[in-house]
Motif scaffolding. Structure first.
Motif, PDB file in Angstrom:
ATOM      1  N   LEU A   1      -2.214   3.626 -13.524  1.00 20.92           N
ATOM      2  CA  LEU A   1      -1.297   3.966 -12.487  1.00 20.92           C
ATOM      3  C   LEU A   1      -0.619   2.892 -11.878  1.00 20.92           C
ATOM      4  O   LEU A   1       0.632   2.909 -11.541  1.00 20.92           O
ATOM      5  N   ALA A   2      -1.179   1.796 -11.577  1.00 24.23           N
ATOM      6  CA  ALA A   2      -0.846   0.677 -11.070  1.00 24.23           C
ATOM      7  C   ALA A   2       0.615   0.202 -11.739  1.00 24.23           C
ATOM      8  O   ALA A   2       1.465  -0.355 -11.228  1.00 24.23           O
ATOM      9  N   TYR A   3       0.260   0.175 -12.989  1.00 24.75           N
ATOM     10  CA  TYR A   3       1.261  -0.369 -13.788  1.00 24.75           C
ATOM     11  C   TYR A   3       2.527   0.448 -14.210  1.00 24.75           C
ATOM     12  O   TYR A   3       3.938   0.159 -14.181  1.00 24.75           O
ATOM     13  N   SER A   4       2.112   1.653 -14.301  1.00 25.86           N
ATOM     14  CA  SER A   4       3.177   2.822 -14.667  1.00 25.86           C
ATOM     15  C   SER A   4       3.764   3.521 -13.626  1.00 25.86           C
ATOM     16  O   SER A   4       4.897   4.094 -13.732  1.00 25.86           O
ATOM     17  N   TYR A   5       3.334   3.605 -12.423  1.00 29.88           N
ATOM     18  CA  TYR A   5       3.918   4.455 -11.474  1.00 29.88           C
ATOM     19  C   TYR A   5       5.535   3.590 -11.145  1.00 29.88           C
ATOM     20  O   TYR A   5       5.737   2.652 -10.891  1.00 29.88           O
ATOM     21  N   PRO A   6       6.378   4.541 -11.078  1.00 23.66           N
ATOM     22  CA  PRO A   6       7.581   3.885 -11.243  1.00 23.66           C
ATOM     23  C   PRO A   6       8.147   3.435  -9.975  1.00 23.66           C
ATOM     24  O   PRO A   6       9.096   2.567  -9.858  1.00 23.66           O
ATOM     25  N   GLU A   7       7.784   3.814  -8.751  1.00 21.24           N
ATOM     26  CA  GLU A   7       8.342   3.278  -7.369  1.00 21.24           C
ATOM     27  C   GLU A   7       6.918   2.182  -6.821  1.00 21.24           C
ATOM     28  O   GLU A   7       6.213   2.517  -6.094  1.00 21.24           O
ATOM     29  N   LYS A   8       7.061   1.224  -7.650  1.00 18.55           N
ATOM     30  CA  LYS A   8       5.928   0.005  -7.352  1.00 18.55           C
ATOM     31  C   LYS A   8       6.540  -0.385  -6.120  1.00 18.55           C
ATOM     32  O   LYS A   8       7.821  -0.791  -5.842  1.00 18.55           O
ATOM     33  N   GLY A   9       5.698  -0.595  -5.024  1.00 19.91           N
ATOM     34  CA  GLY A   9       6.143  -0.991  -3.658  1.00 19.91           C
ATOM     35  C   GLY A   9       5.005  -1.694  -3.146  1.00 19.91           C
ATOM     36  O   GLY A   9       4.274  -2.463  -3.429  1.00 19.91           O
ATOM     37  N   ARG A  10       4.684  -0.974  -1.762  1.00 20.13           N
ATOM     38  CA  ARG A  10       3.515  -1.514  -0.824  1.00 20.13           C
ATOM     39  C   ARG A  10       2.502  -0.250  -1.244  1.00 20.13           C
ATOM     40  O   ARG A  10       2.769   0.670  -1.137  1.00 20.13           O
ATOM     41  N   VAL A  11       1.340  -0.823  -1.472  1.00 22.21           N
ATOM     42  CA  VAL A  11       0.187   0.037  -1.314  1.00 22.21           C
ATOM     43  C   VAL A  11      -0.704  -0.385  -0.203  1.00 22.21           C
ATOM     44  O   VAL A  11      -1.251  -1.421   0.009  1.00 22.21           O
ATOM     45  N   LEU A  12      -1.378   0.848   0.355  1.00 29.60           N
ATOM     46  CA  LEU A  12      -2.233   0.399   1.383  1.00 29.60           C
ATOM     47  C   LEU A  12      -3.800   0.841   0.847  1.00 29.60           C
ATOM     48  O   LEU A  12      -3.871   1.760   0.295  1.00 29.60           O
ATOM     49  N   LEU A  13      -4.377  -0.122   0.944  1.00 27.19           N
ATOM     50  CA  LEU A  13      -6.059  -0.301   0.343  1.00 27.19           C
ATOM     51  C   LEU A  13      -6.902  -0.097   1.539  1.00 27.19           C
ATOM     52  O   LEU A  13      -6.113  -0.190   2.582  1.00 27.19           O
ATOM     53  N   SER A  14      -8.312  -0.005   1.437  1.00 29.10           N
ATOM     54  CA  SER A  14      -9.137  -0.519   2.427  1.00 29.10           C
ATOM     55  C   SER A  14      -9.917  -1.502   2.230  1.00 29.10           C
ATOM     56  O   SER A  14     -10.203  -2.094   1.075  1.00 29.10           O
ATOM     57  N   GLU A  15     -10.686  -1.804   3.317  1.00 25.13           N
ATOM     58  CA  GLU A  15     -11.774  -2.987   3.300  1.00 25.13           C
ATOM     59  C   GLU A  15     -12.859  -2.898   2.051  1.00 25.13           C
ATOM     60  O   GLU A  15     -13.649  -3.633   1.926  1.00 25.13           O
ATOM     61  N   LEU A  16     -13.252  -1.518   2.108  1.00 26.59           N
ATOM     62  CA  LEU A  16     -14.364  -1.146   1.227  1.00 26.59           C
ATOM     63  C   LEU A  16     -14.172  -0.995  -0.201  1.00 26.59           C
ATOM     64  O   LEU A  16     -15.077  -0.510  -1.024  1.00 26.59           O
ATOM     65  N   GLU A  17     -12.715  -1.159  -0.617  1.00 25.73           N
ATOM     66  CA  GLU A  17     -12.775  -0.757  -2.046  1.00 25.73           C
ATOM     67  C   GLU A  17     -13.460  -1.410  -3.179  1.00 25.73           C
ATOM     68  O   GLU A  17     -13.746  -2.813  -2.955  1.00 25.73           O
ATOM     69  N   HIS A  18     -13.806  -0.879  -4.209  1.00 28.04           N
ATOM     70  CA  HIS A  18     -14.418  -1.783  -5.375  1.00 28.04           C
ATOM     71  C   HIS A  18     -13.053  -2.480  -5.844  1.00 28.04           C
ATOM     72  O   HIS A  18     -11.815  -2.179  -5.940  1.00 28.04           O
ATOM     73  N   HIS A  19     -13.494  -3.716  -6.704  1.00 25.50           N
ATOM     74  CA  HIS A  19     -12.500  -4.439  -7.252  1.00 25.50           C
ATOM     75  C   HIS A  19     -11.459  -3.800  -8.210  1.00 25.50           C
ATOM     76  O   HIS A  19     -10.395  -4.218  -8.274  1.00 25.50           O
ATOM     77  N   SER A  20     -11.999  -2.745  -8.860  1.00 21.55           N
ATOM     78  CA  SER A  20     -11.090  -1.757  -9.815  1.00 21.55           C
ATOM     79  C   SER A  20      -9.959  -1.081  -9.026  1.00 21.55           C
ATOM     80  O   SER A  20      -8.972  -0.761  -9.555  1.00 21.55           O
ATOM     81  N   ASN A  21     -10.074  -1.271  -7.553  1.00 20.09           N
ATOM     82  CA  ASN A  21      -9.226  -0.566  -6.762  1.00 20.09           C
ATOM     83  C   ASN A  21      -8.480  -1.600  -5.984  1.00 20.09           C
ATOM     84  O   ASN A  21      -7.808  -1.086  -4.894  1.00 20.09           O
TER      85      ASN A  21
END
Ligand code: PMP
Length: 395
Positions: free
Chosen positions: A100-120
């Protein structure tokens, strides 16, 4: 008091004894779940009597295997309330998020959270997204009030763990979806820890993408899925190239198969997909509502016992989904894990692939006990006995 019907599930799992036949108190299901015999048998049959390639053979065994592989896609889709053409088989949740991170066509800003696994976290960094971070609350929930403040129309993606692999906290996915959609962003839920523990219906959650792994759901390793809304997958360009993902190949011009085949280059994990579907059947046969209630009781017993020890710090909320993280004063989690292993109790000790969360909590590691449908009160008692013994050893 735990449910007797579920207690008996231990007998379904041949891996729940030690090499010398002693009960094994396996409390590391958040890392990977043990496999029920029915999944092992299904995989053995697919590797043996039923085995052939898919999508190419003109002979009947291959045609049957193709039907089995595509039926597995339907089964996995149904398990989370999606459609079969919305399931891309991947190596696991990690590959699903990378895709998803590579292929999503509108790469821009992503909001993650402090508790994410390294995979996210890392896939978004590698694929060149600008990463913003939503804080968590005192009791370990993703702070959706803060998310509301942080989100802007520049965000094209919000990517949150549905259930935290360290704290067991469950995000209010519907609200996260509303917040993402209000600024025109999409919501990815990392469902690795959710699918074995809480009922998941992507339509009700209103997310746009959902990533998960089979091996945490009592299925084989080497396979997982990215679910995405059909229209969104259709707009995504291919990621990896190779056989099976094409329409027509020429040196001057190559065209691609529609989604989801477009994202499945090469011979797929045929046997694993069939085992994945068998795991979905097994879990559905018990029911995730029942599993959730059952694990909640084991969490309650564990937290109550640990809360009674004044030298133990508990992390995460009381209503954690199947996962209890804690620290003993003066005992490194690795030492605790080693002593518990002598008692045939298997826990996880470390940063759990969530170093930013450890930094937030001001620690380098936790001890983590995580439950599955084979866990029971005796496992909790063995854990508590082991902790008491560790206390005596450390004085
Ligand atoms: N996200 C979460 C919340 C996880 O717990 C894990 C596995 N520990 C992953 C992602 C990665 O899953 P996998 O290693 O199966 O790709």
């Amino acid at each position: 008091m735990t449910d007797a019907a579920l207690q008996s599930r231990k007998a379904d799992f041949p891996g729940m004894v030690t090499a010398d036949g002693q009960p094994w108190h396996y409390l590391d299901s958040a890392a990977t779940a043990q496999k029920p015999q029915v999944v092992i048998d299904t995989v053995a049959r697919a590797l043996g009597a039923d085995y052939a390639t898919v999508h190419r053979g003109v002979y009947s065994r291959s045609a049957e295997m193709t039907l089995g592989y595509e039926a597995a896609r339907r089964r996995v889709a149904q398990f989370i309330g999606g459609q079969e053409d919305e399931i891309v088989f991947t190596r696991g949740a990690t590959e699903a998020i990378n895709l998803l991170a590579y292929s999503y066509p509108e790469k821009g800003r992503v909001l993650l959270s402090e508790l994410e696994h390294h995979s996210n976290i890392v896939p978004w960094q590698l694929a060149g997204w600008q990463v913003d971070v939503c804080p968590i609350t005192e009791d370990g929930q993703i702070d959706l009030d803060a998310a509301e403040e942080l989100l802007t129309t520049e965000h094209t993606m919000v990517a949150f763990a549905h259930v935290s692999n360290v704290l067991g906290s469950v995000v209010d996915a519907k609200r996260a979806a509303d917040l993402a959609h209000a600024v025109g962003a999409k919501l990815l839920l990392d469902g690795c820890q959710a699918v074995p523990r809480v009922p998941v219906d992507v339509a009700a959650l209103d997310c746009d993408f959902y990533a998960f792994s089979s091996h945490k759901l009592y299925g084989p390793t080497g396979i997982g899925a990215l679910w995405g809304r059909a229209g969104l997958l259709a707009a995504m360009p291919p990621w990896q190239g190779g056989g099976a993902m094409i329409d027509k190949v020429g040196f001057a011009n190559t065209t691609y198969a529609p989604a989801p085949q477009r994202f499945e280059a090469g011979t797929p994990a045929i046997v694993e997909a069939i085992g994945f579907a068998a795991a979905c059947d097994y879990v559905s046969g018990i029911g995730l509502e029942a599993i959730h209630v059952y694990e909640a009781e084991l969490v309650r017993q564990t937290r109550e016992a640990l809360r009674g020890m004044n030298d133990v710090t508990l992390y995460g909320p009381d209503d954690s989904a199947g996962i209890v993280s804690f620290m003993m004063d003066g005992v490194h989690p690795h030492d605790l894990g080693t002593i518990l292993d002598e008692e045939n109790v298997a826990i996880r000790a470390g940063h759990h692939c969530a170093q930013p969360l450890m930094e937030k909590l001001g620690i380098s590691a936790t001890a983590r006990a995580s439950f599955g449908i084979y866990s029971d009160e005796e496992d909790v008692a063995a854990l508590i006995r082991g902790i008491e013994r560790t206390k005596r050893i450390f004085g």
